[in-house]
Every structure is written in C-alpha cells, then in structure tokens.
Design a protein around this motif. Structure first.
Motif, short mmCIF file in Angstrom:
data_model
loop_
_atom_site.label_atom_id
_atom_site.label_comp_id
_atom_site.label_asym_id
_atom_site.label_seq_id
_atom_site.Cartn_x
_atom_site.Cartn_y
_atom_site.Cartn_z
N ASP A 197 0.83 -1.20 0.00
CA ASP A 197 0.00 0.00 0.00
C ASP A 197 0.86 1.26 0.00
O ASP A 197 1.69 1.47 0.90
N GLY A 198 0.67 2.10 -1.00
CA GLY A 198 1.41 3.35 -1.08
C GLY A 198 2.88 3.21 -1.41
O GLY A 198 3.64 4.17 -1.33
N ALA A 199 3.32 2.00 -1.78
CA ALA A 199 4.74 1.78 -2.10
C ALA A 199 5.04 2.25 -3.52
O ALA A 199 4.18 2.25 -4.40
N ASN A 200 6.29 2.66 -3.74
CA ASN A 200 6.74 3.06 -5.07
C ASN A 200 7.34 1.84 -5.76
O ASN A 200 8.38 1.32 -5.36
N LEU A 201 6.67 1.36 -6.82
CA LEU A 201 7.10 0.18 -7.56
C LEU A 201 7.43 0.52 -9.00
O LEU A 201 7.41 -0.35 -9.88
N ASP A 202 7.77 1.76 -9.25
CA ASP A 202 8.14 2.18 -10.60
C ASP A 202 9.37 1.41 -11.08
O ASP A 202 10.36 1.29 -10.34
N LYS A 203 9.30 0.88 -12.28
CA LYS A 203 10.40 0.14 -12.92
C LYS A 203 10.75 -1.16 -12.22
O LYS A 203 11.80 -1.76 -12.50
N ALA A 204 9.90 -1.62 -11.29
CA ALA A 204 10.16 -2.89 -10.63
C ALA A 204 9.95 -4.04 -11.61
O ALA A 204 9.11 -3.97 -12.51
N VAL A 205 10.72 -5.11 -11.43
CA VAL A 205 10.66 -6.29 -12.31
C VAL A 205 9.94 -7.41 -11.57
O VAL A 205 10.31 -7.75 -10.44
N PHE A 206 8.92 -8.01 -12.20
CA PHE A 206 8.13 -9.06 -11.58
C PHE A 206 8.16 -10.35 -12.40
O PHE A 206 7.15 -11.02 -12.54
N GLU A 207 9.30 -10.70 -12.90
CA GLU A 207 9.41 -11.88 -13.75
C GLU A 207 9.30 -13.17 -12.93
O GLU A 207 10.08 -13.40 -12.00
N ASP A 208 8.31 -14.01 -13.29
CA ASP A 208 8.11 -15.31 -12.62
C ASP A 208 7.89 -15.19 -11.12
O ASP A 208 8.31 -16.07 -10.34
N THR A 209 7.25 -14.13 -10.68
CA THR A 209 6.94 -14.00 -9.26
C THR A 209 5.87 -14.99 -8.84
O THR A 209 5.05 -15.42 -9.64
N ILE A 210 5.87 -15.36 -7.57
CA ILE A 210 4.89 -16.29 -7.01
C ILE A 210 4.06 -15.52 -5.99
O ILE A 210 4.59 -15.04 -4.99
N ILE A 211 2.76 -15.39 -6.27
CA ILE A 211 1.91 -14.54 -5.45
C ILE A 211 0.48 -15.07 -5.47
O ILE A 211 0.03 -15.62 -6.47
N GLY A 212 -0.21 -14.94 -4.35
CA GLY A 212 -1.60 -15.37 -4.28
C GLY A 212 -2.48 -14.54 -5.20
O GLY A 212 -2.21 -13.37 -5.46
N TYR A 213 -3.56 -15.14 -5.67
CA TYR A 213 -4.44 -14.47 -6.64
C TYR A 213 -5.03 -13.18 -6.07
O TYR A 213 -5.02 -12.14 -6.72
N ILE A 214 -5.53 -13.24 -4.85
CA ILE A 214 -6.11 -12.04 -4.23
C ILE A 214 -5.04 -10.99 -4.00
O ILE A 214 -5.25 -9.79 -4.23
N ASP A 215 -3.86 -11.44 -3.55
CA ASP A 215 -2.75 -10.50 -3.35
C ASP A 215 -2.36 -9.84 -4.67
O ASP A 215 -2.00 -8.66 -4.70
N LEU A 216 -2.43 -10.60 -5.74
CA LEU A 216 -2.11 -10.06 -7.06
C LEU A 216 -3.09 -8.96 -7.46
O LEU A 216 -2.68 -7.91 -7.96
N GLN A 217 -4.36 -9.19 -7.20
CA GLN A 217 -5.36 -8.17 -7.53
C GLN A 217 -5.10 -6.88 -6.77
O GLN A 217 -5.22 -5.78 -7.31
N LYS A 218 -4.72 -7.01 -5.50
CA LYS A 218 -4.41 -5.82 -4.71
C LYS A 218 -3.16 -5.12 -5.23
O LYS A 218 -3.10 -3.89 -5.33
N LEU A 219 -2.14 -5.93 -5.57
CA LEU A 219 -0.89 -5.36 -6.07
C LEU A 219 -1.11 -4.60 -7.37
O LEU A 219 -0.51 -3.54 -7.60
N CYS A 220 -1.99 -5.11 -8.20
CA CYS A 220 -2.25 -4.47 -9.50
C CYS A 220 -2.93 -3.11 -9.37
O CYS A 220 -2.96 -2.35 -10.33
#
Length: 236
Positions: A197-220
């Motif tokens: 929440d409120g984190a700066n993720l500009d230019k972050a790389v998420f190649e082959d990350t492992i994340i829960g579906y609900i967590d993914l929706q929040k991250l997006c």
C-alpha cells in the motif's frame, strides 16, 4: 507476458499445521505466477502448463502452495505499536548473521531490529540471509544484493529498497507499506501475503513472481507499477 493461474488447496503439498481450533472449511485459493500462458482448468490448457518452462511450472505450483498457507497470518499493520528502538551497539551488523531460527514462521529468540540502518550497496553480506520478522522500517537497502533472502513477516514500512535484487527470495507476509521499491527485482520471488500500500514500484521487475491471486489483484491497483511490470504480473 500473460499470467499463469493455478488453483490449489490451502494445504496442498505442505507440511500440515496443527491448531487447537475446530476444523473449518477453507476455500481453495488461486496462485498466480508470471508467465506466458494461462491455466483455467480445461483439458486444452493443461498441456500448455507443462510446456511452459517444463518442470519450472511444477516447481512454481509447489512453492506457491506452501506460500499460500501463510494467508492465515496477517501482515503486521502499519499502526501496530512497535517496541522501542534497540540500543544494542551492533544491532545493524546482526543483519549479516540474520535470524537463525524460525525463518518462514518468523520465530526469533530476540528481535532483529534493523530500523534506520544503512545497507546501501551492500553486495555480499545480506545474500541468502534470514531476516524473518525483522523490523526494517526506515532502513536503507538501496542497491543491495538480497538474492535468496528470507524476509517472512518482516516489517518494512517506509524502508528504501531502490534497485535491490530480490531474485529467488522469500518475501511472504512482508509489510512494504510506503516503501520505496523503485527498480527492485522480484525475479522468481515469493510475494504471497505481502502488502504494498502506497509503495513506489516504478520500474520494478516481476518476472516469474509467485503470489496469491487475491494479493495479485491488490498489487495491481498500485498505480506506480509501469506497463512492463503490469504485463509481467498479468494485471488487467
């Protein structure tokens, strides 16, 4: 790239946990791993999963199943009252030893207090260390090599991780609220249960990350993630 979603039971493939509470029904969870194909459960798509990087897809599913059991443990809230800052003279150097017990469960014999410590451009002493349940709020890790680090249940609110390499790390249930993660690399990294929440993720790389579906929706919903990062995560 698209996103591979694998529906798995909460206790799939993992060592069962025991509780004194009465057993209750827990719904199945969907695990998402960045990739180039999508599995929706149909016979037509099952073959596609195993053709996607061969056994890597299987490993992703197993790791994700283990990671998702963490969903029962909430991330520490940013408003939680923290202990006073440690007065131990060499408290920052303890990161180079890490938390030698507990690891994924965040158990420790004494708090690992790394708040306000500066590990900028640390390239050798943090790699592969266990920082489970560490307090790293307002600490600086810019440019550090944190590959294969275990940071389960760490409290990283307001920390600076610009350009940090988190490849192959386990970052489940970490609170990254308002952290600066610009250019951070989450390649093949477990992120299940973590919050940004409120984190700066500009230019972050998420190649082959492992994340829960609900967590993914929040991250997006984090608007700082660039188009390339959103594509790697499979955000829609």
């Amino acid at each position: 790239m698209a996103n591979v979603s694998i529906p798995l039971p909460r206790n799939g493939f993992c060592i069962p946990s025991y509780t004194t509470k009465r057993p209750s029904f827990t719904p199945s969870l969907r695990i998402s791993c960045s990739g180039v194909a999508e599995l929706d459960g149909s016979h037509q798509n099952k073959g596609g999963l195993f053709s996607f990087n061969g056994m890597k897809g299987v490993a992703c599913g197993i790791l994700a199943a283990c990671a998702v059991t963490s969903a029962a443990f909430p991330v520490t809230a940013a408003t939680q009252r923290l202990p006073p800052l440690s007065t131990e003279p060499n408290r920052c150097e303890r990161a180079f030893i890490g938390n030698t017990i507990g690891q994924a469960n965040g158990v420790y014999d004494k708090p690992l207090d790394l708040r306000q410590c500066d590990f900028t451009n640390e390239k050798s002493n943090l790699k592969g260390k266990s920082l489970s349940a560490a307090l790293v709020s307002d600490a600086k890790f810019d440019g550090a090599d944190m590959t294969e680090v275990i940071m389960s249940k760490a409290y990283a609110v307001g920390g600076s991780f610009k350009g940090v390499d988190f490849s192959n790390a386990v970052l489940d249930r970490v609170n990254f609220e308002k952290a600066d993660l610009e250019g951070a690399v989450f390649r093949n990294t477990v992120l299940s249960g973590s919050t940004f929440d409120g984190a700066n993720l500009d230019k972050a790389v998420f190649e082959d990350t492992i994340i829960g579906y609900i967590d993914l929706q929040k991250l997006c919903t984090n608007k700082s993630i660039g188009d390339e990062g959103r594509a790697e995560l499979g955000c829609r």
